[in-house]
Design a protein around this motif. Structure first.
Motif, PDB file in Angstrom:
ATOM      1  N   ASP A  45       0.833  -1.207   0.000  1.00  0.00           N
ATOM      2  CA  ASP A  45       0.000   0.000   0.000  1.00  0.00           C
ATOM      3  C   ASP A  45       0.865   1.254   0.000  1.00  0.00           C
ATOM      4  OD1 ASP A  45       1.054  -0.072   2.542  1.00  0.00           O
ATOM      5  OD2 ASP A  45      -0.853   0.127   3.603  1.00  0.00           O
ATOM      6  N   GLY A  46       2.142   1.076  -0.372  1.00  0.00           N
ATOM      7  CA  GLY A  46       3.069   2.199  -0.342  1.00  0.00           C
ATOM      8  C   GLY A  46       3.835   2.307   0.960  1.00  0.00           C
ATOM      9  N   THR A  47       3.669   1.325   1.846  1.00  0.00           N
ATOM     10  CA  THR A  47       4.376   1.332   3.127  1.00  0.00           C
ATOM     11  C   THR A  47       5.139   0.024   3.326  1.00  0.00           C
ATOM     12  OG1 THR A  47       2.616   0.342   4.483  1.00  0.00           O
ATOM     13  CG2 THR A  47       2.532   2.735   4.109  1.00  0.00           C
ATOM     14  N   VAL A  48       6.135   0.073   4.181  1.00  0.00           N
ATOM     15  CA  VAL A  48       6.946  -1.091   4.541  1.00  0.00           C
ATOM     16  C   VAL A  48       7.085  -1.115   6.056  1.00  0.00           C
ATOM     17  CG1 VAL A  48       9.256  -2.128   4.448  1.00  0.00           C
ATOM     18  CG2 VAL A  48       8.234  -1.131   2.379  1.00  0.00           C
ATOM     19  N   ASP A  62      11.567   8.863  -0.907  1.00  0.00           N
ATOM     20  CA  ASP A  62      11.525  10.309  -1.155  1.00  0.00           C
ATOM     21  C   ASP A  62      10.126  10.701  -1.611  1.00  0.00           C
ATOM     22  OD1 ASP A  62      12.334  12.963  -1.480  1.00  0.00           O
ATOM     23  OD2 ASP A  62      12.951  12.622  -3.562  1.00  0.00           O
ATOM     24  N   PRO A  63       9.122  10.486  -0.761  1.00  0.00           N
ATOM     25  CA  PRO A  63       7.744  10.757  -1.203  1.00  0.00           C
ATOM     26  C   PRO A  63       7.464  12.235  -1.454  1.00  0.00           C
ATOM     27  CG  PRO A  63       7.794  10.316   1.153  1.00  0.00           C
ATOM     28  CD  PRO A  63       9.169  10.000   0.619  1.00  0.00           C
ATOM     29  N   ALA A  64       8.273  13.108  -0.878  1.00  0.00           N
ATOM     30  CA  ALA A  64       8.085  14.548  -1.129  1.00  0.00           C
ATOM     31  C   ALA A  64       8.690  14.979  -2.456  1.00  0.00           C
ATOM     32  CB  ALA A  64       8.697  15.360   0.005  1.00  0.00           C
ATOM     33  N   ALA A  65       9.479  14.084  -3.080  1.00  0.00           N
ATOM     34  CA  ALA A  65      10.040  14.301  -4.412  1.00  0.00           C
ATOM     35  C   ALA A  65      10.885  15.569  -4.513  1.00  0.00           C
ATOM     36  CB  ALA A  65       8.923  14.326  -5.463  1.00  0.00           C
ATOM     37  N   ALA A  76       6.497  19.390   5.163  1.00  0.00           N
ATOM     38  CA  ALA A  76       6.124  18.404   4.151  1.00  0.00           C
ATOM     39  C   ALA A  76       5.461  17.192   4.789  1.00  0.00           C
ATOM     40  CB  ALA A  76       7.354  17.977   3.352  1.00  0.00           C
ATOM     41  N   VAL A  77       5.985  16.757   5.940  1.00  0.00           N
ATOM     42  CA  VAL A  77       5.383  15.623   6.631  1.00  0.00           C
ATOM     43  C   VAL A  77       3.995  15.992   7.150  1.00  0.00           C
ATOM     44  CG1 VAL A  77       5.628  14.049   8.583  1.00  0.00           C
ATOM     45  CG2 VAL A  77       7.610  14.603   7.193  1.00  0.00           C
ATOM     46  N   SER A  78       3.823  17.223   7.593  1.00  0.00           N
ATOM     47  CA  SER A  78       2.491  17.675   8.023  1.00  0.00           C
ATOM     48  C   SER A  78       1.495  17.591   6.874  1.00  0.00           C
ATOM     49  CB  SER A  78       2.563  19.115   8.547  1.00  0.00           C
ATOM     50  OG  SER A  78       3.335  19.179   9.726  1.00  0.00           O
ATOM     51  N   ARG A  79       1.961  17.903   5.674  1.00  0.00           N
ATOM     52  CA  ARG A  79       1.057  17.813   4.500  1.00  0.00           C
ATOM     53  C   ARG A  79       0.694  16.361   4.199  1.00  0.00           C
ATOM     54  NH1 ARG A  79       4.527  21.967   2.726  1.00  0.00           N
ATOM     55  NH2 ARG A  79       5.730  20.539   1.410  1.00  0.00           N
ATOM     56  N   GLY A  84      -3.607  12.268   4.469  1.00  0.00           N
ATOM     57  CA  GLY A  84      -3.812  10.855   4.800  1.00  0.00           C
ATOM     58  C   GLY A  84      -2.975   9.948   3.931  1.00  0.00           C
ATOM     59  N   TYR A  85      -1.687  10.263   3.800  1.00  0.00           N
ATOM     60  CA  TYR A  85      -0.801   9.519   2.904  1.00  0.00           C
ATOM     61  C   TYR A  85      -0.824   8.025   3.229  1.00  0.00           C
ATOM     62  CZ  TYR A  85       3.417   8.331   0.265  1.00  0.00           C
ATOM     63  OH  TYR A  85       4.310   7.765  -0.618  1.00  0.00           O
ATOM     64  N   CYS A  86      -1.143   7.210   2.237  1.00  0.00           N
ATOM     65  CA  CYS A  86      -1.229   5.745   2.354  1.00  0.00           C
ATOM     66  C   CYS A  86      -2.221   5.324   3.443  1.00  0.00           C
ATOM     67  CB  CYS A  86       0.138   5.127   2.639  1.00  0.00           C
ATOM     68  SG  CYS A  86       1.325   5.328   1.297  1.00  0.00           S
TER      69      CYS A  86
END
Length: 329
Positions: A45-48, A62-65, A76-79, A84-86
């Protein structure tokens, strides 16, 4: 049964004793976690999930690209949480101990365990831990080799690798010791990890000190040779201690990076040891580890007890301090 190993020391609680050390050595039966093969669960689901630590990481490293200054990295993590990332809204920037738990200095490019499922790995990553001596700097980790260094919060740009605690997993990684927070979501704000006991060290009265948390026994003097040596002479000094049966033991060794890092309190400075420790002759300087740099074996990993940096130095051209240890690895 087979023995599995990685390279950063973490801690599991054992009722009836102090925190019991696990040098990431485990005897495991078939189907259990095994360091380099079954340690990581790709959740698809995009997580490990790291079964060893109970931490969940984004599969994309590098999800913030992009790279950011430290404050924008926290933003960026707050965003990610707002979106609701993943499927989760409790992501954070890892503290220095959490991010270091992924590092395997027996490998490089990247210095991550073999068989890991992560992708899009970059070089420098921020942690949420601020340096104790300069509040405008924060710790960052060089994933190519495993350096731990600091960078200016405003003027340096590093990548972001979010983490969260998976399910009801207990915290097995110790707190960094940081108490002050500088920005919402940083290490001082969250203070994630397992707390450590105040009565941590036992002075054995024979020139040795036992760390009840890590299980390691150190010489009470952190500068037993009374001066710095090159790495080869440091090894010869350890050999002499064993030949003499120093303090009744013949299994002294140079510490691994992970051994030295168990002593670090990231709220401390010069030296970065816990308050009220019983050691003597602790030098504000760099200490040899036993671990050569696998990319260039002319260099050896060291830990700086002035500020907790982890870096490499030439084994013949540089002279560093020697602190013998026994137990663990």
């Amino acid at each position: 049964m087979r023995l599995c190993r990685t390279h950063e020391r973490i801690f599991l609680q054992n009722p009836g004793r102090w925190l019991l050390p696990v040098l990431l050595f485990f005897l495991l039966s078939a189907g259990d976690i095994c360091g380099e093969v079954g340690r990581f669960a790709d959740n698809r689901d995009g997580t490990v999930t790291d079964r060893l630590t109970g931490l969940m990481w984004t599969k994309d490293a590098d999800p913030a690209a992009d790279s950011y200054d430290w404050f924008r990295a926290l933003d960026a993590v707050s965003r990610f949480n707002e979106a609701g990332y993943c499927g989760y809204n409790d992501w954070r920037i890892p503290n220095v101990n959490e991010l270091a738990s992924l590092i395997d200095r027996g490998r490089y490019a990247p210095a991550l365990p073999a068989g890991h499922p992560f992708r899009n790995i970059h070089v420098w990553y921020w942690t949420g831990t601020t340096t104790a001596d300069y509040s405008n700097h924060a710790w960052r980790i060089y994933s190519f080799l495993g350096h731990i260094d600091y960078g200016h919060k405003y003027y340096m740009f590093n990548h972001v690798w979010p983490v969260r605690t998976a399910g009801d997993a207990s915290f097995v990684i110790p707190k960094t010791g940081q108490q002050v927070f500088y920005y919402k979501g940083d290490d001082g704000f969250l203070r994630k990890g397992r707390g450590l006991p105040k009565e941590r060290f036992a002075d054995n009265g024979d020139g040795t000190v036992t760390d009840r948390v890590s299980g390691l026994m150190w010489t009470k003097s952190a500068d037993l040779p009374l001066g710095r040596k090159d790495w080869v002479k440091a090894g010869e000094f350890i050999a002499r201690l064993n030949a003499e049966g120093y303090c009744g033991y013949r299994d002294w060794r140079l510490p691994e990076v992970a051994d030295l890092r168990t002593l670090i309190d990231y709220a401390g400075e010069d030296p970065v040891l816990p308050e009220h420790h019983p050691f003597s002759h602790v030098d504000s300087g760099i200490y040899w580890s036993s671990e050569p740099n696998v990319q260039d074996p002319r260099y050896v990993w060291c830990v700086d007890l002035k500020n907790s940096r982890v870096d490499c130095y030439n084994k013949l051209n540089h002279r560093q301090y020697v602190w013998p240890v026994r137990g663990g690895g």
